[in-house]
Design an enzyme around this catalytic site. Structure first.
Site, short mmCIF file in Angstrom:
data_model
loop_
_atom_site.label_atom_id
_atom_site.label_comp_id
_atom_site.label_asym_id
_atom_site.label_seq_id
_atom_site.Cartn_x
_atom_site.Cartn_y
_atom_site.Cartn_z
N ALA A 11 -120.09 -11.63 -9.07
CA ALA A 11 -121.09 -12.69 -9.23
C ALA A 11 -120.94 -13.81 -8.21
CB ALA A 11 -121.00 -13.26 -10.64
N SER A 12 -119.75 -13.95 -7.60
CA SER A 12 -119.55 -15.05 -6.66
C SER A 12 -119.20 -14.59 -5.25
CB SER A 12 -118.44 -15.98 -7.17
OG SER A 12 -117.22 -15.27 -7.35
N ARG A 15 -117.09 -7.70 -1.19
CA ARG A 15 -116.23 -7.23 -0.10
C ARG A 15 -116.60 -5.80 0.24
NH1 ARG A 15 -111.69 -8.24 -3.16
NH2 ARG A 15 -112.24 -6.67 -4.71
N HIS A 235 -120.49 0.28 -12.58
CA HIS A 235 -120.20 -0.97 -13.27
C HIS A 235 -118.78 -1.36 -12.89
CE1 HIS A 235 -119.53 -3.28 -17.29
NE2 HIS A 235 -119.79 -4.08 -16.28
N ASP A 236 -118.60 -2.57 -12.41
CA ASP A 236 -117.30 -2.97 -11.88
C ASP A 236 -116.16 -2.78 -12.88
OD1 ASP A 236 -118.11 -5.12 -13.49
OD2 ASP A 236 -118.21 -6.55 -11.84
N ASN A 296 -116.26 -8.72 -24.36
CA ASN A 296 -116.42 -9.67 -23.25
C ASN A 296 -115.86 -11.02 -23.67
OD1 ASN A 296 -118.45 -8.57 -20.98
ND2 ASN A 296 -118.99 -7.69 -22.96
N GLN A 304 -112.81 -21.50 -12.85
CA GLN A 304 -113.63 -21.50 -11.63
C GLN A 304 -114.61 -22.67 -11.65
OE1 GLN A 304 -115.38 -17.62 -11.77
NE2 GLN A 304 -113.54 -16.56 -11.06
N GLY A 403 -108.34 -9.88 -10.25
CA GLY A 403 -107.84 -11.10 -9.63
C GLY A 403 -107.04 -12.00 -10.56
#
Length: 489
Positions: A11-12, A15, A235-236, A296, A304, A403
């Site tokens: 979303a931000s 790569r 889907h990630d 979720n 962030q 991350g």
């Protein structure tokens, strides 16, 4: 040496990653190109710049050519639920509206008056969230729907732009809340409620399906290698779970930690019952016909946004060091509260929440960071308890990937709160799952078990064991959530 390009778009940021296997058989991963992403307000909607994303992908692929790659495969993963509508000529109808747009704010309430939400969950097994594709289509402009001849989710649309092939990859499609668990196909009753024909949706393909060649002639300004495009687990989170190196003979949970925290287990069958509905757990499709039974949780989005409110002047590493200096568990926060979904100012939202619940208001960067990390750990621990109850499986460990697994302070807090051993890594789980699926599709890797074994050899994990001397007020936190009571600890 075979080359694999993993396009991983969040979303931000996004790569383009180059992956190969070295002489020892280990998987390597090299970043070729990084770019920014984000939803911006255009007219009355928050939208994605999908044309810009396509150019960034091509820039990364061209970079591979500059590094001597003349032939490779490519896979694209992104976030879920958002889509593009195409007309009869295959051209996009208007923008790709972002899931963080507020058009679906009242969609759940409205839908429930027409078709009970509990029945939707029973049919689909998907967590009820206002931005699910089902609710986005409920609020879609009738004129656009009337013109639309096909719908593609974001990675499917990007694949289409590269190859001209329209297909819906199954793991991402499962998140739309349009697929019936029993039939494994679009639910006709839900489509009828939406007044949408099944014909709107292109063929569905399994992850690992080879879509075709990248049509380089369409992009003459880019010097591109010969590229075969593969529909990976697009889907990630599906890619991240594929790259979670849990042991096959253990009951392990995973936490894909990024903007969102996705916590759950990999199951052979779906769990969609009143208990899982009440707990708001979802059953998303995984590789090899598995189900990602997960919840979720608003994850690193919180810190962030706090960082953004401080104009990015404080690094995430500095937030951690500041948090360590603050008292533990100074307040309880329901991190999934809707107030934190898309506030104008996250600092103000956190402070207002604490005022509303008559708790100590965090003011300094360290206090805000500590409040976030403490309550994420408590939330993870609570959900892990619930996950064990819902699956009936005693958990042996938690594998944190993505991350967020670099936050060793939060990893240790989570081990303490949950009582489970935490394994952290790999950081680049989504990109690795992306390229691993390509390796599976081309025969470079035999099966998922081998893939995860190779992954663990390539990217060793860090281990965090629970510290029994650290008092964790999990029971008080759970009571706070249940009763709205303030427990001073």
């Amino acid at each position: 040496m075979k080359a694999y390009l993993g396009v991983d778009i969040g979303a931000s940021s996004g790569r383009v990653m180059l992956s190969q296997r070295d002489d020892t058989g280990k998987i390597t991963l090299t970043e070729l190109h990084r770019f920014k992403n984000g939803a911006t307000l255009q007219g009355k909607y928050k939208v994605w710049d999908v044309d810009g994303l396509l150019k960034e992908i091509l820039t990364g692929v061209a970079q591979a050519k500059k590094q001597g790659i003349t032939q490779c495969t490519l896979g694209i993963d992104t976030w879920a639920v958002d889509y593009c509508l195409l007309d009869a000529e295959g051209k996009r109808l208007g923008p790709a509206i972002a899931y963080r747009d507020d058009r679906t704010e009242n969609a759940i309430v409205e839908m429930n008056q027409v078709f009970p939400i509990a029945q939707i969950y029973e049919k689909t097994g998907i967590q009820i969230l206002p931005f699910n594709t089902l609710f986005q289509l409920w609020k879609e402009e009738p004129q656009r729907l009337a013109q639309a001849q096909s719908l593609l989710l974001i990675p499917d649309y990007l694949n289409y732009c590269l190859t001209g092939v329209k297909a819906l990859e199954k793991t991402n499609l499962s998140t739309t809340q349009l697929i019936n668990l029993k039939t494994d196909d679009f639910d006709e009753e839900l489509l009828k409620v939406l007044n949408i024909s099944r014909d709107l949706f292109p063929p569905v393909v399994e992850p690992g399906t080879i879509l075709g060649k990248l049509n380089a002639a369409q992009f003459p300004s880019f010097d591109l290698p010969a590229v075969t495009v593969i529909a990976i687990a697009s889907h990630d989170t599906a890619s991240a779970v594929l790259a979670t190196p849990g042991e096959a003979d253990e009951n392990w949970a995973y936490l894909s930690s990024g903007t969102w925290s996705l916590l759950g287990s990999e199951n052979a069958t779906a769990i969609a019952n009143p208990e899982s509905f009440a707990a708001n757990y979802t059953n998303e499709g995984g590789v090899n016909h598995t189900y990602r039974f997960l919840k979720n949780i608003m994850g690193m989005w919180l810190i962030q946004e706090v960082s953004r409110n401080f104009d990015g002047n404080i690094s995430f590493a500095e937030f951690v060091e500041l948090a360590k200096k603050e008292p533990a568990f100074a307040q309880f926060i329901e991190v999934n509260d809707n107030d934190f979904l898309h506030p104008d100012n996250m600092v103000t939202a956190l402070q207002n929440y604490c005022r509303k619940t008559q708790q100590k208001v965090p003011t300094s960067p360290g206090e805000l960071a500590r409040a976030i990390y403490d309550n994420l750990a408590l939330c993870y621990a609570k959900e892990l308890k619930e996950l064990q109850q819902l699956t009936g499986k005693p958990l042996t460990s938690l594998n944190i990937v993505g991350g967020g697994c670099q936050n060793e302070f939060l990893n240790q807090l989570t081990a303490n709160a949950s009582g489970l051993t935490v394994y952290a890594g790999p950081v680049e789980a989504t990109a690795l799952g992306n390229v691993m699926m390509q390796m599976l599709a081309t025969g470079e890797l035999k099966d998922v078990t081998e893939a995860r074994h190779v992954l663990k050899q390539s990217f060793p994990q860090k281990v965090f064991t629970p510290q029994s001397n650290q008092a964790v007020p999990l029971a008080a936190y759970e009571k706070f959530l249940q009763e709205g009571a303030i427990q001073h600890v």
